[in-house]
Write a protein that holds these residues in place. Structure first.
Motif, PDB file in Angstrom:
ATOM      1  N   ALA A 256       0.605   1.432  -5.764  1.00 14.08           N
ATOM      2  CA  ALA A 256       0.241   2.665  -5.057  1.00 14.08           C
ATOM      3  C   ALA A 256      -1.179   2.568  -4.493  1.00 14.08           C
ATOM      4  CB  ALA A 256       0.354   3.860  -5.999  1.00 14.08           C
ATOM      5  N   ARG A 257      -2.093   1.987  -5.253  1.00 15.82           N
ATOM      6  CA  ARG A 257      -3.481   1.867  -4.791  1.00 15.82           C
ATOM      7  C   ARG A 257      -3.598   0.894  -3.627  1.00 15.82           C
ATOM      8  NH1 ARG A 257      -7.353   0.206  -9.205  1.00 15.82           N
ATOM      9  NH2 ARG A 257      -8.906   0.876  -7.677  1.00 15.82           N
ATOM     10  N   LEU A 258      -2.706  -0.107  -3.580  1.00 19.30           N
ATOM     11  CA  LEU A 258      -2.722  -1.065  -2.475  1.00 19.30           C
ATOM     12  C   LEU A 258      -1.791  -0.661  -1.339  1.00 19.30           C
ATOM     13  CD1 LEU A 258      -2.897  -4.547  -4.260  1.00 19.30           C
ATOM     14  CD2 LEU A 258      -4.566  -3.594  -2.666  1.00 19.30           C
ATOM     15  N   GLU A 259      -1.089   0.471  -1.527  1.00 25.16           N
ATOM     16  CA  GLU A 259      -0.193   1.021  -0.502  1.00 25.16           C
ATOM     17  C   GLU A 259       0.947   0.062  -0.179  1.00 25.16           C
ATOM     18  OE1 GLU A 259      -2.582   2.284   2.840  1.00 25.16           O
ATOM     19  OE2 GLU A 259      -4.162   3.039   1.519  1.00 25.16           O
ATOM     20  N   VAL A 260       1.551  -0.516  -1.250  1.00 23.75           N
ATOM     21  CA  VAL A 260       2.725  -1.369  -1.115  1.00 23.75           C
ATOM     22  C   VAL A 260       3.759  -0.934  -2.146  1.00 23.75           C
ATOM     23  CG1 VAL A 260       1.417  -3.350  -0.244  1.00 23.75           C
ATOM     24  CG2 VAL A 260       1.801  -3.109  -2.706  1.00 23.75           C
ATOM     25  N   LYS A 261       4.935  -1.535  -2.106  1.00 24.92           N
ATOM     26  CA  LYS A 261       6.012  -1.173  -3.020  1.00 24.92           C
ATOM     27  C   LYS A 261       5.791  -1.784  -4.400  1.00 24.92           C
ATOM     28  CE  LYS A 261       9.560  -0.776   0.581  1.00 24.92           C
ATOM     29  NZ  LYS A 261      10.867  -1.285   1.083  1.00 24.92           N
ATOM     30  N   PRO A 262       6.160  -1.054  -5.481  1.00 17.14           N
ATOM     31  CA  PRO A 262       6.088  -1.642  -6.828  1.00 17.14           C
ATOM     32  C   PRO A 262       6.927  -2.918  -6.909  1.00 17.14           C
ATOM     33  CG  PRO A 262       6.468   0.728  -6.949  1.00 17.14           C
ATOM     34  CD  PRO A 262       6.613   0.349  -5.501  1.00 17.14           C
ATOM     35  N   GLY A 263       6.449  -3.874  -7.672  1.00 18.03           N
ATOM     36  CA  GLY A 263       7.154  -5.142  -7.788  1.00 18.03           C
ATOM     37  C   GLY A 263       6.788  -6.149  -6.717  1.00 18.03           C
ATOM     38  N   THR A 264       5.904  -5.747  -5.787  1.00 16.85           N
ATOM     39  CA  THR A 264       5.469  -6.668  -4.741  1.00 16.85           C
ATOM     40  C   THR A 264       4.742  -7.867  -5.354  1.00 16.85           C
ATOM     41  OG1 THR A 264       5.258  -4.946  -3.052  1.00 16.85           O
ATOM     42  CG2 THR A 264       3.909  -6.918  -2.758  1.00 16.85           C
ATOM     43  N   ALA A 265       4.996  -9.055  -4.823  1.00 13.47           N
ATOM     44  CA  ALA A 265       4.316 -10.258  -5.301  1.00 13.47           C
ATOM     45  C   ALA A 265       2.813 -10.150  -5.039  1.00 13.47           C
ATOM     46  CB  ALA A 265       4.883 -11.494  -4.618  1.00 13.47           C
ATOM     47  N   ALA A 266       2.016 -10.694  -5.964  1.00 11.78           N
ATOM     48  CA  ALA A 266       0.569 -10.586  -5.850  1.00 11.78           C
ATOM     49  C   ALA A 266      -0.101 -11.824  -6.431  1.00 11.78           C
ATOM     50  CB  ALA A 266       0.072  -9.331  -6.570  1.00 11.78           C
ATOM     51  N   LEU A 267      -1.355 -12.004  -6.061  1.00  8.19           N
ATOM     52  CA  LEU A 267      -2.201 -13.040  -6.637  1.00  8.19           C
ATOM     53  C   LEU A 267      -3.365 -12.381  -7.367  1.00  8.19           C
ATOM     54  CD1 LEU A 267      -2.569 -15.760  -3.839  1.00  8.19           C
ATOM     55  CD2 LEU A 267      -1.280 -15.959  -5.968  1.00  8.19           C
ATOM     56  N   LYS A 268      -3.622 -12.827  -8.587  1.00  6.07           N
ATOM     57  CA  LYS A 268      -4.798 -12.368  -9.330  1.00  6.07           C
ATOM     58  C   LYS A 268      -5.797 -13.510  -9.353  1.00  6.07           C
ATOM     59  CE  LYS A 268      -6.289 -10.318 -13.699  1.00  6.07           C
ATOM     60  NZ  LYS A 268      -5.855  -9.835 -15.036  1.00  6.07           N
ATOM     61  N   VAL A 269      -6.983 -13.264  -8.804  1.00  5.67           N
ATOM     62  CA  VAL A 269      -8.026 -14.284  -8.730  1.00  5.67           C
ATOM     63  C   VAL A 269      -9.228 -13.798  -9.540  1.00  5.67           C
ATOM     64  CG1 VAL A 269      -9.537 -15.623  -7.227  1.00  5.67           C
ATOM     65  CG2 VAL A 269      -7.245 -14.993  -6.440  1.00  5.67           C
ATOM     66  N   VAL A 270      -9.543 -14.542 -10.588  1.00  2.00           N
ATOM     67  CA  VAL A 270     -10.673 -14.194 -11.453  1.00  2.00           C
ATOM     68  C   VAL A 270     -11.772 -15.219 -11.241  1.00  2.00           C
ATOM     69  CG1 VAL A 270     -11.472 -13.863 -13.827  1.00  2.00           C
ATOM     70  CG2 VAL A 270      -9.166 -13.122 -13.170  1.00  2.00           C
ATOM     71  N   ARG A 271     -12.977 -14.739 -10.948  1.00  3.56           N
ATOM     72  CA  ARG A 271     -14.128 -15.630 -10.761  1.00  3.56           C
ATOM     73  C   ARG A 271     -15.213 -15.289 -11.778  1.00  3.56           C
ATOM     74  NH1 ARG A 271     -13.098 -14.154  -5.179  1.00  3.56           N
ATOM     75  NH2 ARG A 271     -11.906 -15.830  -4.171  1.00  3.56           N
ATOM     76  N   ARG A 272     -15.804 -16.321 -12.349  1.00  2.65           N
ATOM     77  CA  ARG A 272     -16.906 -16.160 -13.299  1.00  2.65           C
ATOM     78  C   ARG A 272     -18.127 -16.887 -12.734  1.00  2.65           C
ATOM     79  NH1 ARG A 272     -12.170 -16.851 -16.038  1.00  2.65           N
ATOM     80  NH2 ARG A 272     -11.641 -15.194 -17.520  1.00  2.65           N
ATOM     81  N   TYR A 273     -19.229 -16.170 -12.644  1.00  2.00           N
ATOM     82  CA  TYR A 273     -20.443 -16.672 -12.007  1.00  2.00           C
ATOM     83  C   TYR A 273     -21.483 -17.011 -13.085  1.00  2.00           C
ATOM     84  CZ  TYR A 273     -18.387 -14.385  -7.898  1.00  2.00           C
ATOM     85  OH  TYR A 273     -17.537 -13.987  -6.878  1.00  2.00           O
ATOM     86  N   TYR A 274     -22.013 -18.240 -13.045  1.00  2.00           N
ATOM     87  CA  TYR A 274     -22.963 -18.700 -14.051  1.00  2.00           C
ATOM     88  C   TYR A 274     -24.257 -19.144 -13.387  1.00  2.00           C
ATOM     89  CZ  TYR A 274     -18.752 -19.024 -16.964  1.00  2.00           C
ATOM     90  OH  TYR A 274     -17.577 -18.741 -17.643  1.00  2.00           O
ATOM     91  N   ASP A 275     -25.370 -19.019 -14.129  1.00  2.76           N
ATOM     92  CA  ASP A 275     -26.639 -19.522 -13.616  1.00  2.76           C
ATOM     93  C   ASP A 275     -26.837 -20.975 -14.050  1.00  2.76           C
ATOM     94  OD1 ASP A 275     -27.489 -19.540 -16.260  1.00  2.76           O
ATOM     95  OD2 ASP A 275     -28.845 -17.823 -16.049  1.00  2.76           O
TER      96      ASP A 275
END
Length: 248
Positions: free
Chosen positions: A199-218
């Motif tokens: 709903a927040r992305l304005e698409v149908k439930p069950g829609t395929a998606a990619l989750k991209v997690v980035r961790r930033y280090y010094d």
């Protein structure tokens, strides 16, 4: 410029917005050609670099196609839904953030439990900030990403600036604090969207998606930021290039 814009926006984004409005209003009809880079530079009193970046945004949004030696042609009068992210370096990631809008919906202060701390690669109970919101292409009002950003609470003094900042938050941290991003770890996972996220992305439930997690280090290996981005697959393409090292 022919329209009034937020003066905090980079000049190439203002120029792209003006050209987008002219395309959508019929000044440049479908199939017509835009003025040359030289003509745009003269009309808008901008540099060649600014004109090229404005045309790049229009091309990314699907409004135009650019043909070497032939010019720039109008391909659509509405933005396409797919966003292409091309990353080869940390600087590319910073530029990507400048070419999009991150609208913050909520800010929370928390102390992560053991499960969340393991995900964030930080000790349990370490005071953190969590910013949640949606990311939009510059030339579109349709979100292509749900984003959560976790920051150590030591950066809390930057929160008012972060909430109005248009570029990469990690780049802003480098400006405001004596820190330097040295390494970014990235994990990509395929999944389907639940009802709330869809709903927040304005698409149908069950829609395929990619989750991209980035961790930033010094440079000392200390964690500075974690971002978790959820992209609707039909609206996002991740593009990268890998070169062979011929020196070995």
């Amino acid at each position: 410029m022919t329209r009034n814009f937020d003066p905090s926006l980079p000049l190439y984004q203002q120029m792209a917005e003006t050209l987008r409005h002219e395309i959508e209003s019929g000044v440049y009809p479908l199939g017509s050609s835009l003025p040359t880079e030289a003509q745009l530079c003269e009309s808008y009193a901008v540099s060649r670099h600014t004109a090229r970046d404005a045309l790049r945004l229009l091309e990314q949004a699907g409004y135009v196609s650019r043909r070497r030696g032939a010019g720039t042609y109008v391909e659509a009068v509405r933005p396409r839904s797919r966003y292409v992210q091309s990353l080869e370096s940390i600087d590319d990631l910073f530029r990507y953030a400048h070419d999009t809008r991150f609208v913050i919906d909520d800010v929370k202060r928390l102390k992560p439990n053991a499960t969340l701390a393991a995900f964030l690669d930080t000790p349990p109970g370490n005071p953190m900030l969590r910013l949640t919101g949606r990311r939009y292409p510059i030339l579109s009002d349709r979100p292509f990403s749900l984003t959560e950003i976790y920051l150590d609470r030591k950066f809390e003094s930057a929160l008012p600036t972060i909430e109005s900042h248009r570029g990469a938050i990690c780049a802003l941290l480098e400006e405001l604090f004596p820190v330097r991003i040295k390494r970014i770890g990235q994990d990509i996972q395929a999944l389907t969207l639940n009802d709330e996220d869809a709903a927040r992305l304005e698409v149908k439930p069950g829609t395929a998606a990619l989750k991209v997690v980035r961790r930033y280090y010094d440079s000392d290996g200390a964690l500075l930021e974690v971002s978790s981005n959820l992209y609707a697959a039909a609206r996002f393409t991740y593009s990268s290039w890998i070169d062979r090292d011929e020196t070995a």
